[in-house]
Design an enzyme around this catalytic site. Structure first.
Site, PDB file in Angstrom:
ATOM      1  CB  CYS A   1     -12.731  -9.741 -41.924  1.00  2.00           C
ATOM      2  SG  CYS A   1     -12.358  -8.114 -42.598  1.00  2.00           S
TER       3      CYS A   1
ATOM      4  CD  GLU B   1     -20.361 -13.842 -36.401  1.00  2.00           C
ATOM      5  OE1 GLU B   1     -20.001 -13.432 -35.279  1.00  2.00           O
ATOM      6  OE2 GLU B   1     -19.655 -14.594 -37.105  1.00  2.00           O
TER       7      GLU B   1
ATOM      8  NE  ARG C   1     -18.762 -13.425 -29.791  1.00  2.00           N
ATOM      9  CZ  ARG C   1     -17.526 -13.704 -29.388  1.00  2.00           C
ATOM     10  NH1 ARG C   1     -17.123 -13.317 -28.191  1.00  2.00           N
ATOM     11  NH2 ARG C   1     -16.680 -14.363 -30.169  1.00  2.00           N
TER      12      ARG C   1
ATOM     13  NE  ARG D   1     -17.953 -11.317 -33.295  1.00  2.00           N
ATOM     14  CZ  ARG D   1     -17.150 -10.799 -32.369  1.00  2.00           C
ATOM     15  NH1 ARG D   1     -17.263  -9.516 -32.037  1.00  2.00           N
ATOM     16  NH2 ARG D   1     -16.238 -11.549 -31.768  1.00  2.00           N
TER      17      ARG D   1
END
Length: 313
Positions: A75, A114, A159, A161
């Site tokens: 990112c 992802e 988690r 995502r």
């Protein structure tokens, strides 16, 4: 009739978590890229292939033709980077731009991207909006996105995502086109069944426990044992630094507390036990923390390949 074996490329490959997930859906990897030399070493050890290095130096037309592009891309804040540097396109100069140029050149029928869930709100949501705008308006893919928690899909770890799935006009214009996100598991998986016993090797010293780990009576950190029927906190790439607020530790060992073992990390990420790490333990933790929860990606991959097959691809 045998199901078609779709070709895919593995960008920002890490140690190959996404690759494993797609290969479990009878897909064939025809190209991979990963710049980190330690991740490259682990990737080679397990797949017998050395990934290409710096993606910015890869010529898009040299990449083999493929049906699906995959990548857990980094990112970066790029909503204004183009204007600052005088480029025409707002994603120029970022690693996402390399995904764009490959999609534009190779035109695969589908992609899966992802990233951390925080991408959705990054820079006030501008980054994510620019990503979707580029994929939809400029590359003309039909895009779906959703934040999924691995704990809902048979993984003993929370988690969250963001997963971004896209299909070309050739696919989405089919009368049979239909993509659905995988259904959540009815029952969650507890971590206790994966806990091992280690007298030494992953030990947290008594001094560190007293001076840092248990310095406050606030119920931190999360400590598990063989009886724990919970899902652990998100495994992060800095896990080896022993962070009391974010880490999960095991009640075990000669000091009574230790770090997660290699096999326990594999279990909560969905990696096979025979997966090899020819690197230091610190690098192993980094690589696991940067990877994907394989069972989640495997289920998304199944939905993608089913969509392509139904659309006649």
């Amino acid at each position: 009739m045998a199901r078609k074996k779709y070709k895919f490329i593995d960008l920002f490959a890490g140690v190959g978590g996404i690759r494993i997930a797609f290969e479990k859906n009878s897909c064939k990897c025809v190209f991979s890229s990963e710049w980190d030399i330690y991740s490259q070493k682990t990737y080679f050890e397990n797949f017998g292939e050395m990934p290409d290095g710096d993606i910015t130096k890869v010529v898009e037309n040299d990449i083999p033709n493929h049906n699906i592009l995959t990548g857990g891309f980094p990112c970066q804040p790029f909503s204004t980077i183009g204007k600052r540097q005088g480029f025409d396109h707002p994603t120029q100069g970022t690693l996402f731009f390399d995904i764009v140029r490959i999609l534009e050149a190779k035109k695969p029928e589908a992609f899966l991207l992802e990233n951390v869930a925080g991408l959705v709100n990054h820079d006030g949501g501008k980054t994510f909006k620019q990503i979707i705008k580029t994929l939809e308006n400029e590359l003309h893919y039909k895009v779906e996105s959703k934040v999924l928690d691995s704990a809902d899909y048979g993984v003993a770890q929370h988690r969250k995502r963001i997963y971004i799935v896209g299909f070309s006009e050739k696919v989405s214009s089919s009368k049979e086109f239909k993509f659905e996100w995988p259904e959540k598991n009815k029952k969650k998986v507890g971590v206790g069944q994966f806990v091992e016993q280690h007298d030494s090797g992953y030990t947290i010293s008594n001094h560190l426990q007293k001076s840092y780990i248990y310095k406050l009576p606030d119920g931190r950190p999360q400590v598990i044992n063989e009886e724990s029927d919970i899902q652990v906190k998100t495994l992060v790439s800095t896990y080896h630094k022993i962070q009391r607020l974010t880490g999960t530790f095991v009640s075990d060992g000669n000091t009574g507390l230790r770090l997660l073992s290699e096999n326990e990390c594999k279990a909560i990420m969905g990696f096979p036990l025979d997966f090899k790490f020819p690197v230091s333990r610190t690098q192993m933790y980094r690589q696991m923390g940067n990877s994907v929860a394989i069972p989640v990606v495997q289920k998304i991959a199944k939905q993608i390949t089913t969509t392509l097959s139904t659309a006649g691809i």
